[in-house]
Write an enzyme that holds these catalytic residues in place. Sequence first.
Site, short mmCIF file in Angstrom:
data_model
loop_
_atom_site.label_atom_id
_atom_site.label_comp_id
_atom_site.label_asym_id
_atom_site.label_seq_id
_atom_site.Cartn_x
_atom_site.Cartn_y
_atom_site.Cartn_z
N SER A 190 0.88 -1.37 0.11
CA SER A 190 -0.06 0.01 0.04
C SER A 190 0.76 1.45 -0.01
CB SER A 190 -0.97 0.12 1.20
OG SER A 190 -0.18 -0.12 2.41
N HIS A 218 -5.33 -3.77 -1.52
CA HIS A 218 -5.28 -3.03 -2.52
C HIS A 218 -5.25 -3.63 -4.05
CE1 HIS A 218 -4.55 0.91 -0.46
NE2 HIS A 218 -4.24 0.00 0.67
N LYS A 248 -12.48 -0.38 -0.16
CA LYS A 248 -11.16 0.47 -0.70
C LYS A 248 -11.99 0.34 -2.26
CE LYS A 248 -7.34 -0.06 1.76
NZ LYS A 248 -7.93 -0.60 2.89
#
Length: 400
Positions: A190, A218, A248
């Site tokens: 990340s 991610h 996310k």
Amino acid sequence: MTSNHSSSSLETFLDQSLSDLKSKGLFSDIDVLDQANGPVISINGQKKINLASNNYLGFVTHPELIKASEEATKTYGVGAGAVRTINGTLKIHQELEDRLAKFKGTEAAIAFQSGFNCNMGAISAVMNKNDAILSDELNHASIIDGCRLSGARIIRVKHSDMKDLEEQAKEARDSGIFEKIMFITDGVFSMDGDIAKLDEIVKIAEKYDLILYVDDAHGSGVLGGGAGTVKAFGLSDKIDFQMGTLSKAIGVVGGYVAGSQKLITWLKSQARPFLFSTSLTPGAAGAVIKAIDLMEQDTSYVDKLWENARYFKEKLQRIGFDIGQSETPITPVILGDEKLTQTFAGKLIEQGVYVKPIVFPTVPFGAGRVRNMPTAAHTKEMLDEAIKIYEKVGKEMNLI
């Protein structure tokens, strides 16, 4: 306002510790947004181009997700009313887990209230004091905490260093003192935006009988047509734990672990955050299902994300900034010094680009950076304006 009572030792600790953080440039103020976390945000009535959120696909404000959330809330209520193992498992939770498993290419999946909860619950449900966990040194804080909670021996592995991984795996296996050995890694890291070498990792894991755990927070919604890093490598049948967040790219809240039916059955009986926290809200579950539908039906969301990311990276590099080794939309501008990083981020925000300085303990001392997250929702005009401001502030501070 009346002051809360607190002990003098607590007061002394807080005063000294907060002062210490501020003097080292490690203290961050928390900004409050006036409206939704979109490509442009408003803070205290001032508009800023938003390059700080994880809202990769722009789903946070997608009308179809909002509608799905509203419909699920009307049908099931605003909350589940209990933990999953009592009577807080609603039909929509089962539907969500079935969709996640299909999406990730596994037999089953379990949904948690957050990605952090996944790592706290799943690692410690399988690993214990008789085991060892090999952990990439740049793994996320939630992985580190989950490993500690398990009581297993934690062995740090140099970042994405396959030689070191093999040496550590061989040593742990040859010692004969561990019942189980796990290797755990982020799929996408990340802070730097680089991708784990899963193809090489799998070969080492098979050689030394390692349990493989990939945190794809991610990577989900970004790689593999949205299905994540494991799918991008075509290794869905080789990874024991595929963990990811729903907060996310998916744009909602929550987390999940996907794997074999046997593993998921075990986690549903042993993972403590699952057992002792109320279920995901029905509205969140409904919105996540819709997000997966949209990704599967229309590749343009992921395509647009990558198009914007490539465009933004190229422009930043052209004006002279160091963006490190990123292979994903995560785009760090690496400066090094903590205070310089804080000052630079502050000036960018003043000029209209909202970013956050990333400093120790999130990254090592001396590795301060401003992290940018271009999304599918940004227009070229927004990105061009951000680049213009980057260039102006960079030149004013003699950084480029």
